[in-house]
Motif scaffolding. Sequence first.
Motif, PDB file in Angstrom:
ATOM      1  N   ALA A  63       0.839  -1.204   0.000  1.00 25.69           N
ATOM      2  CA  ALA A  63       0.000   0.000   0.000  1.00 25.69           C
ATOM      3  C   ALA A  63       0.873   1.252   0.000  1.00 25.69           C
ATOM      4  CB  ALA A  63      -0.907  -0.004   1.221  1.00 25.69           C
ATOM      5  N   SER A  64       0.475   2.253  -0.763  1.00 22.86           N
ATOM      6  CA  SER A  64       1.300   3.458  -0.897  1.00 22.86           C
ATOM      7  C   SER A  64       0.463   4.646  -1.340  1.00 22.86           C
ATOM      8  CB  SER A  64       2.424   3.220  -1.915  1.00 22.86           C
ATOM      9  OG  SER A  64       1.879   3.023  -3.218  1.00 22.86           O
ATOM     10  N   ILE A  65       1.065   5.814  -1.263  1.00 30.32           N
ATOM     11  CA  ILE A  65       0.523   7.027  -1.871  1.00 30.32           C
ATOM     12  C   ILE A  65       1.332   7.293  -3.123  1.00 30.32           C
ATOM     13  CG2 ILE A  65       0.290   9.536  -1.633  1.00 30.32           C
ATOM     14  CD1 ILE A  65      -0.148   9.086   1.364  1.00 30.32           C
ATOM     15  N   ARG A  66       0.641   7.482  -4.237  1.00 26.84           N
ATOM     16  CA  ARG A  66       1.336   7.733  -5.507  1.00 26.84           C
ATOM     17  C   ARG A  66       1.369   9.236  -5.776  1.00 26.84           C
ATOM     18  NH1 ARG A  66      -1.744   4.920  -9.449  1.00 26.84           N
ATOM     19  NH2 ARG A  66      -0.463   3.051  -9.243  1.00 26.84           N
ATOM     20  N   ILE A  67       2.554   9.736  -6.060  1.00 30.14           N
ATOM     21  CA  ILE A  67       2.727  11.161  -6.358  1.00 30.14           C
ATOM     22  C   ILE A  67       3.236  11.310  -7.782  1.00 30.14           C
ATOM     23  CG2 ILE A  67       4.017  13.257  -5.775  1.00 30.14           C
ATOM     24  CD1 ILE A  67       4.075  12.303  -2.900  1.00 30.14           C
ATOM     25  N   THR A  68       2.534  12.108  -8.564  1.00 31.54           N
ATOM     26  CA  THR A  68       2.909  12.355  -9.954  1.00 31.54           C
ATOM     27  C   THR A  68       3.298  13.822 -10.125  1.00 31.54           C
ATOM     28  OG1 THR A  68       1.320  10.675 -10.665  1.00 31.54           O
ATOM     29  CG2 THR A  68       2.169  12.157 -12.350  1.00 31.54           C
ATOM     30  N   THR A  69       4.420  14.040 -10.790  1.00 32.31           N
ATOM     31  CA  THR A  69       4.950  15.387 -10.977  1.00 32.31           C
ATOM     32  C   THR A  69       4.771  15.840 -12.418  1.00 32.31           C
ATOM     33  OG1 THR A  69       6.649  14.777  -9.364  1.00 32.31           O
ATOM     34  CG2 THR A  69       6.964  16.845 -10.556  1.00 32.31           C
ATOM     35  N   SER A  70       4.543  17.127 -12.608  1.00 29.80           N
ATOM     36  CA  SER A  70       4.377  17.706 -13.944  1.00 29.80           C
ATOM     37  C   SER A  70       5.384  18.830 -14.166  1.00 29.80           C
ATOM     38  CB  SER A  70       2.955  18.256 -14.104  1.00 29.80           C
ATOM     39  OG  SER A  70       2.829  19.038 -15.273  1.00 29.80           O
ATOM     40  N   ALA A  71       5.676  19.090 -15.418  1.00 25.20           N
ATOM     41  CA  ALA A  71       6.592  20.184 -15.760  1.00 25.20           C
ATOM     42  C   ALA A  71       5.952  21.549 -15.496  1.00 25.20           C
ATOM     43  CB  ALA A  71       7.008  20.082 -17.231  1.00 25.20           C
ATOM     44  N   VAL A  72       4.627  21.605 -15.377  1.00 27.01           N
ATOM     45  CA  VAL A  72       3.960  22.891 -15.156  1.00 27.01           C
ATOM     46  C   VAL A  72       3.851  23.249 -13.675  1.00 27.01           C
ATOM     47  CG1 VAL A  72       2.654  22.723 -17.299  1.00 27.01           C
ATOM     48  CG2 VAL A  72       1.636  21.896 -15.173  1.00 27.01           C
ATOM     49  N   HIS A  73       4.231  22.344 -12.794  1.00 28.22           N
ATOM     50  CA  HIS A  73       4.276  22.687 -11.372  1.00 28.22           C
ATOM     51  C   HIS A  73       5.382  23.722 -11.149  1.00 28.22           C
ATOM     52  CE1 HIS A  73       2.385  18.554 -10.337  1.00 28.22           C
ATOM     53  NE2 HIS A  73       1.464  19.503 -10.262  1.00 28.22           N
ATOM     54  N   ASP A  74       5.073  24.752 -10.377  1.00 29.33           N
ATOM     55  CA  ASP A  74       6.112  25.737 -10.060  1.00 29.33           C
ATOM     56  C   ASP A  74       6.614  25.511  -8.636  1.00 29.33           C
ATOM     57  OD1 ASP A  74       4.180  26.847  -8.346  1.00 29.33           O
ATOM     58  OD2 ASP A  74       3.568  28.359  -9.814  1.00 29.33           O
ATOM     59  N   ARG A  75       7.551  26.330  -8.209  1.00 32.68           N
ATOM     60  CA  ARG A  75       8.166  26.162  -6.893  1.00 32.68           C
ATOM     61  C   ARG A  75       7.136  26.260  -5.769  1.00 32.68           C
ATOM     62  NH1 ARG A  75      12.908  23.563  -6.223  1.00 32.68           N
ATOM     63  NH2 ARG A  75      14.322  24.060  -7.935  1.00 32.68           N
ATOM     64  N   ALA A  76       6.152  27.152  -5.949  1.00 35.72           N
ATOM     65  CA  ALA A  76       5.115  27.313  -4.926  1.00 35.72           C
ATOM     66  C   ALA A  76       4.289  26.048  -4.787  1.00 35.72           C
ATOM     67  CB  ALA A  76       4.227  28.505  -5.270  1.00 35.72           C
ATOM     68  N   ASP A  77       3.945  25.429  -5.926  1.00 39.51           N
ATOM     69  CA  ASP A  77       3.193  24.174  -5.901  1.00 39.51           C
ATOM     70  C   ASP A  77       3.970  23.102  -5.144  1.00 39.51           C
ATOM     71  OD1 ASP A  77       1.145  25.243  -7.501  1.00 39.51           O
ATOM     72  OD2 ASP A  77       2.212  24.702  -9.339  1.00 39.51           O
ATOM     73  N   ILE A  78       5.240  22.986  -5.474  1.00 47.16           N
ATOM     74  CA  ILE A  78       6.072  21.950  -4.856  1.00 47.16           C
ATOM     75  C   ILE A  78       6.229  22.196  -3.361  1.00 47.16           C
ATOM     76  CG2 ILE A  78       8.413  20.984  -4.800  1.00 47.16           C
ATOM     77  CD1 ILE A  78       8.528  21.480  -7.843  1.00 47.16           C
ATOM     78  N   GLN A  79       6.410  23.449  -2.988  1.00 44.64           N
ATOM     79  CA  GLN A  79       6.570  23.763  -1.570  1.00 44.64           C
ATOM     80  C   GLN A  79       5.291  23.485  -0.792  1.00 44.64           C
ATOM     81  OE1 GLN A  79       9.529  24.492  -0.061  1.00 44.64           O
ATOM     82  NE2 GLN A  79       8.249  24.052   1.736  1.00 44.64           N
ATOM     83  N   THR A  80       4.135  23.711  -1.423  1.00 49.55           N
ATOM     84  CA  THR A  80       2.860  23.404  -0.772  1.00 49.55           C
ATOM     85  C   THR A  80       2.749  21.910  -0.499  1.00 49.55           C
ATOM     86  OG1 THR A  80       1.762  25.269  -1.869  1.00 49.55           O
ATOM     87  CG2 THR A  80       0.346  23.530  -0.990  1.00 49.55           C
ATOM     88  N   LEU A  81       3.143  21.102  -1.478  1.00 48.81           N
ATOM     89  CA  LEU A  81       3.136  19.647  -1.312  1.00 48.81           C
ATOM     90  C   LEU A  81       4.078  19.221  -0.197  1.00 48.81           C
ATOM     91  CD1 LEU A  81       2.603  16.673  -2.246  1.00 48.81           C
ATOM     92  CD2 LEU A  81       4.547  16.985  -3.796  1.00 48.81           C
ATOM     93  N   LEU A  82       5.307  19.720  -0.237  1.00 49.65           N
ATOM     94  CA  LEU A  82       6.306  19.313   0.746  1.00 49.65           C
ATOM     95  C   LEU A  82       5.891  19.723   2.159  1.00 49.65           C
ATOM     96  CD1 LEU A  82       9.614  20.180  -1.163  1.00 49.65           C
ATOM     97  CD2 LEU A  82       8.453  17.977  -0.997  1.00 49.65           C
ATOM     98  N   SER A  83       5.381  20.932   2.292  1.00 47.44           N
ATOM     99  CA  SER A  83       4.971  21.414   3.611  1.00 47.44           C
ATOM    100  C   SER A  83       3.844  20.556   4.187  1.00 47.44           C
ATOM    101  CB  SER A  83       4.517  22.876   3.525  1.00 47.44           C
ATOM    102  OG  SER A  83       5.579  23.711   3.109  1.00 47.44           O
ATOM    103  N   ALA A  84       2.877  20.200   3.342  1.00 44.87           N
ATOM    104  CA  ALA A  84       1.748  19.395   3.800  1.00 44.87           C
ATOM    105  C   ALA A  84       2.202  18.010   4.249  1.00 44.87           C
ATOM    106  CB  ALA A  84       0.702  19.277   2.697  1.00 44.87           C
ATOM    107  N   LEU A  85       3.075  17.392   3.469  1.00 45.26           N
ATOM    108  CA  LEU A  85       3.527  16.044   3.814  1.00 45.26           C
ATOM    109  C   LEU A  85       4.471  16.050   5.011  1.00 45.26           C
ATOM    110  CD1 LEU A  85       3.994  14.475   0.271  1.00 45.26           C
ATOM    111  CD2 LEU A  85       2.362  13.781   2.022  1.00 45.26           C
ATOM    112  N   GLN A  86       5.294  17.072   5.112  1.00 48.16           N
ATOM    113  CA  GLN A  86       6.177  17.177   6.273  1.00 48.16           C
ATOM    114  C   GLN A  86       5.368  17.377   7.552  1.00 48.16           C
ATOM    115  OE1 GLN A  86       8.652  20.377   4.911  1.00 48.16           O
ATOM    116  NE2 GLN A  86       9.905  19.054   3.588  1.00 48.16           N
ATOM    117  N   LEU A  87       4.300  18.179   7.465  1.00 50.79           N
ATOM    118  CA  LEU A  87       3.443  18.399   8.624  1.00 50.79           C
ATOM    119  C   LEU A  87       2.674  17.128   8.982  1.00 50.79           C
ATOM    120  CD1 LEU A  87       2.488  20.492  10.668  1.00 50.79           C
ATOM    121  CD2 LEU A  87       0.688  21.157   9.051  1.00 50.79           C
TER     122      LEU A  87
END
Length: 331
Positions: free
Chosen positions: A301-325
């Motif tokens: 069992a896992s969480i699947r994360i898919t990345t796109s070229a249109v994601h910007d730094r803000a998008d990525i930081q939002t993801l990282l912050s949520a998962l770190q929290l």
Amino acid sequence: MDSHLNLETTIENFLKAEKCVIYSSAYATVMSILATFSGPGDYLFVDEYCYHPIQTGGKLSKANIIYFKHNDMKDYEDKLQDQIKELRKKGKSHSSVRSIAVVEGIYHNTGEVCPLDQLVAISKKYKINVCIDDSIGIGTVGKGGRGSCEVFNIDLKDVAFVCGTLSWAIGSDGGFCCSTKGLSAYQRLRSTGYVFSASSPPFLVEAARRGFEIIKESNGSLQSKLEENCGAIYDGLTGLKNLRIRGTKKTPIIHLELIQKLKDREHEERKLQEIVDFGMEHKVLLTRALYVNSEDNLPRASIRITTSAVHDRADIQTLLSALQLADQTLF
């Protein structure tokens, strides 16, 4: 009809393939290929974590399915040698049966990359045909976005079939298979996914053709941006205390698994769903990797994360912050 033929020509030119056949269903593409080109008495050597369409195609073919350990080329070669010994006991030669090695360029179920250079070399040695499903790789990896074969500098002449999807990076729907002229002609006559289905609507075909053009016109810039985003997400999630990454820094799909195993799969899925729900509360859309319970070698069992070229730094930081929290508060 012209639009469909134009798309096939576009894919042939993009991937430098001899011939291409497009399908209206990506799922049915590799499934039909395996069922068309193998049958009772034949052998399919399949990576144990190949996704459901490959497993289904193997079962429909009624061929002998031999799973080898995930990305383990020694085990793959050992299985080939075992086959030769078994055939000799029956008074048959290795060349008297059809055999196909079936892998994914980038695995849906693990996010890991197949060592295609080693697999193709071993397959050549034992005269085994190779079928690669590169649905995730095409459009996302390689300098020109030409997929896993480009990454490993594999000539498509050394591979019997390269299958892919027209969704993922291409942004449309349907699938395709690149092969020789002869094998492609045979598909049009015998492949169930091609014969017993309607053609894709022209607007989807044109959308797919334009998708390939956009990738080509980007001259590698889309792949560079995507690789940068993949690396940023991978690095940002590496330090989590309760979740570990399965995948690589350069692939657009990774899985997050629990470091500590729980009582059973149901309990792990519940905990992962808590993380998914937590992500929604923090403006991040996550999804658990979902599987058919009847799949062979069901992945953890896992969480699947898919990345796109249109994601910007803000998008990525939002993801990282949520998962770190989530990593800090849900365990």
